[in-house]
Design a protein around this motif. Structure first.
Motif, PDB file in Angstrom:
ATOM      1  N   ASP A  55       0.874  -1.154   0.002  1.00  0.00           N
ATOM      2  CA  ASP A  55       0.095  -0.021  -0.054  1.00  0.00           C
ATOM      3  C   ASP A  55       0.894   1.298   0.029  1.00  0.00           C
ATOM      4  N   ASP A  56       2.104   1.163   0.427  1.00  0.00           N
ATOM      5  CA  ASP A  56       2.998   2.356   0.631  1.00  0.00           C
ATOM      6  C   ASP A  56       4.424   1.936   0.195  1.00  0.00           C
ATOM      7  N   ILE A  57       5.304   2.646   0.235  1.00  0.00           N
ATOM      8  CA  ILE A  57       6.789   2.548  -0.122  1.00  0.00           C
ATOM      9  C   ILE A  57       7.292   1.706   1.023  1.00  0.00           C
ATOM     10  N   GLN A  58       7.184   1.875   2.270  1.00  0.00           N
ATOM     11  CA  GLN A  58       7.395   0.963   3.428  1.00  0.00           C
ATOM     12  C   GLN A  58       6.997  -0.308   3.074  1.00  0.00           C
ATOM     13  N   SER A  59       5.698  -0.841   2.608  1.00  0.00           N
ATOM     14  CA  SER A  59       5.328  -1.914   2.707  1.00  0.00           C
ATOM     15  C   SER A  59       5.999  -2.677   1.314  1.00  0.00           C
ATOM     16  N   LEU A  60       6.270  -1.683   0.190  1.00  0.00           N
ATOM     17  CA  LEU A  60       6.960  -2.221  -1.029  1.00  0.00           C
ATOM     18  C   LEU A  60       8.386  -2.769  -0.572  1.00  0.00           C
ATOM     19  N   GLU A  61       9.032  -1.933   0.317  1.00  0.00           N
ATOM     20  CA  GLU A  61      10.591  -2.390   0.722  1.00  0.00           C
ATOM     21  C   GLU A  61      10.020  -3.514   1.355  1.00  0.00           C
ATOM     22  N   ARG A  62       9.495  -3.734   2.312  1.00  0.00           N
ATOM     23  CA  ARG A  62       9.200  -5.156   3.081  1.00  0.00           C
ATOM     24  C   ARG A  62       8.847  -6.267   2.031  1.00  0.00           C
ATOM     25  N   ALA A  63       8.062  -5.982   1.187  1.00  0.00           N
ATOM     26  CA  ALA A  63       7.606  -7.062   0.026  1.00  0.00           C
ATOM     27  C   ALA A  63       8.886  -7.536  -0.607  1.00  0.00           C
ATOM     28  N   CYS A  64       9.696  -6.599  -1.088  1.00  0.00           N
ATOM     29  CA  CYS A  64      10.863  -6.931  -1.589  1.00  0.00           C
ATOM     30  C   CYS A  64      11.958  -7.825  -1.040  1.00  0.00           C
ATOM     31  N   ALA A  65      11.909  -7.199   0.122  1.00  0.00           N
ATOM     32  CA  ALA A  65      13.100  -7.991   1.173  1.00  0.00           C
ATOM     33  C   ALA A  65      12.401  -9.257   1.279  1.00  0.00           C
ATOM     34  N   GLY A  66      11.082  -9.592   1.627  1.00  0.00           N
ATOM     35  CA  GLY A  66      10.617 -11.005   1.933  1.00  0.00           C
ATOM     36  C   GLY A  66      10.609 -11.634   0.534  1.00  0.00           C
ATOM     37  N   ALA A  67      10.507 -11.158  -0.337  1.00  0.00           N
ATOM     38  CA  ALA A  67      10.584 -11.900  -1.961  1.00  0.00           C
ATOM     39  C   ALA A  67      12.117 -12.515  -1.958  1.00  0.00           C
ATOM     40  N   LEU A  68      13.108 -11.557  -1.498  1.00  0.00           N
ATOM     41  CA  LEU A  68      14.439 -12.134  -1.489  1.00  0.00           C
ATOM     42  C   LEU A  68      14.873 -13.248  -0.726  1.00  0.00           C
ATOM     43  N   ASP A  69      13.978 -13.329   0.520  1.00  0.00           N
ATOM     44  CA  ASP A  69      14.022 -14.589   1.517  1.00  0.00           C
ATOM     45  C   ASP A  69      12.926 -15.600   1.289  1.00  0.00           C
ATOM     46  N   ALA A  70      12.252 -15.641   0.277  1.00  0.00           N
ATOM     47  CA  ALA A  70      11.283 -16.456  -0.123  1.00  0.00           C
ATOM     48  C   ALA A  70      11.929 -17.877  -0.633  1.00  0.00           C
ATOM     49  N   ASP A  71      11.048 -18.896  -0.485  1.00  0.00           N
ATOM     50  CA  ASP A  71      11.585 -19.981  -1.245  1.00  0.00           C
ATOM     51  C   ASP A  71      10.604 -20.203  -2.614  1.00  0.00           C
ATOM     52  N   GLY A  72      11.206 -19.238  -3.301  1.00  0.00           N
ATOM     53  CA  GLY A  72      10.495 -19.343  -4.872  1.00  0.00           C
ATOM     54  C   GLY A  72      10.331 -17.904  -5.086  1.00  0.00           C
ATOM     55  N   PRO A  73       9.872 -17.750  -6.270  1.00  0.00           N
ATOM     56  CA  PRO A  73       9.161 -16.589  -6.751  1.00  0.00           C
ATOM     57  C   PRO A  73       7.954 -15.768  -6.118  1.00  0.00           C
ATOM     58  N   THR A  74       8.182 -14.489  -6.156  1.00  0.00           N
ATOM     59  CA  THR A  74       7.063 -13.432  -5.538  1.00  0.00           C
ATOM     60  C   THR A  74       6.541 -12.599  -6.369  1.00  0.00           C
ATOM     61  N   ILE A  75       5.360 -12.554  -6.741  1.00  0.00           N
ATOM     62  CA  ILE A  75       4.621 -11.503  -7.498  1.00  0.00           C
ATOM     63  C   ILE A  75       4.475 -10.493  -6.640  1.00  0.00           C
ATOM     64  N   ILE A  76       5.072  -9.085  -6.982  1.00  0.00           N
ATOM     65  CA  ILE A  76       4.609  -7.882  -6.017  1.00  0.00           C
ATOM     66  C   ILE A  76       3.935  -7.280  -7.223  1.00  0.00           C
ATOM     67  N   GLU A  77       2.603  -6.633  -6.893  1.00  0.00           N
ATOM     68  CA  GLU A  77       1.744  -5.925  -7.741  1.00  0.00           C
ATOM     69  C   GLU A  77       1.732  -4.636  -6.929  1.00  0.00           C
ATOM     70  N   VAL A  78       2.634  -3.615  -7.960  1.00  0.00           N
ATOM     71  CA  VAL A  78       2.544  -2.148  -7.379  1.00  0.00           C
ATOM     72  C   VAL A  78       1.401  -1.518  -8.203  1.00  0.00           C
ATOM     73  N   THR A  79       0.547  -0.505  -7.395  1.00  0.00           N
ATOM     74  CA  THR A  79      -0.351   0.412  -8.054  1.00  0.00           C
ATOM     75  C   THR A  79       0.264   1.782  -7.777  1.00  0.00           C
ATOM     76  N   ARG A  80      -0.553   2.761  -8.021  1.00  0.00           N
ATOM     77  CA  ARG A  80      -0.334   4.104  -7.722  1.00  0.00           C
ATOM     78  C   ARG A  80      -0.692   4.468  -6.275  1.00  0.00           C
ATOM     79  N   ALA A  81      -1.161   3.568  -5.584  1.00  0.00           N
ATOM     80  CA  ALA A  81      -1.292   3.740  -4.051  1.00  0.00           C
ATOM     81  C   ALA A  81      -0.166   3.874  -3.258  1.00  0.00           C
ATOM     82  N   VAL A  82       1.063   3.086  -3.836  1.00  0.00           N
ATOM     83  CA  VAL A  82       2.138   2.868  -3.269  1.00  0.00           C
ATOM     84  C   VAL A  82       3.018   4.337  -3.504  1.00  0.00           C
ATOM     85  N   LEU A  83       2.499   5.233  -4.620  1.00  0.00           N
ATOM     86  CA  LEU A  83       3.212   6.678  -4.679  1.00  0.00           C
ATOM     87  C   LEU A  83       2.444   7.486  -3.521  1.00  0.00           C
ATOM     88  N   GLY A  84       1.368   7.143  -3.150  1.00  0.00           N
ATOM     89  CA  GLY A  84       0.842   8.150  -2.219  1.00  0.00           C
ATOM     90  C   GLY A  84      -0.194   8.992  -2.976  1.00  0.00           C
TER      91      GLY A  84
END
Length: 84
Positions: A55-84
């Motif tokens: 929903d925001d930049i901080q949760s995008l950062e957490r999603a990316c970090a989590g994806a790098l620690d995941a056991d497989g690919p992660t789709i991260i869907e980004v919308t304008r809401a992230v930009l505020g």
């Protein structure tokens, strides 16, 4: 297959929204830009991937970090809401 921690970032602008707006701004009638996006959460599930829709930049950062620690690919869907 290889369970690689791969973040797949998808910019969801509601189909071809940026192109449509560019056509309108240039005073062209928008043609062939009214697409329907898939449900990216269900698409991720169908392929056995993780999924996040931050929903925001901080949760995008957490999603990316989590994806790098995941056991497989992660789709991260980004919308304008992230930009505020």
């Amino acid at each position: 297959e290889n369970k690689l921690p791969l973040p797949i970032i998808i910019w969801n602008n509601n189909a071809l929204g940026e192109i449509r707006q560019g056509m309108i701004d240039a005073e062209f009638a928008p043609v062939a830009v009214e697409q329907i996006n898939p449900d990216f959460g269900l698409l991720a599930q169908a392929y056995g991937c993780g999924y996040a829709r931050p929903d925001d930049i901080q949760s995008l950062e957490r999603a990316c970090a989590g994806a790098l620690d995941a056991d497989g690919p992660t789709i991260i869907e980004v919308t304008r809401a992230v930009l505020g």
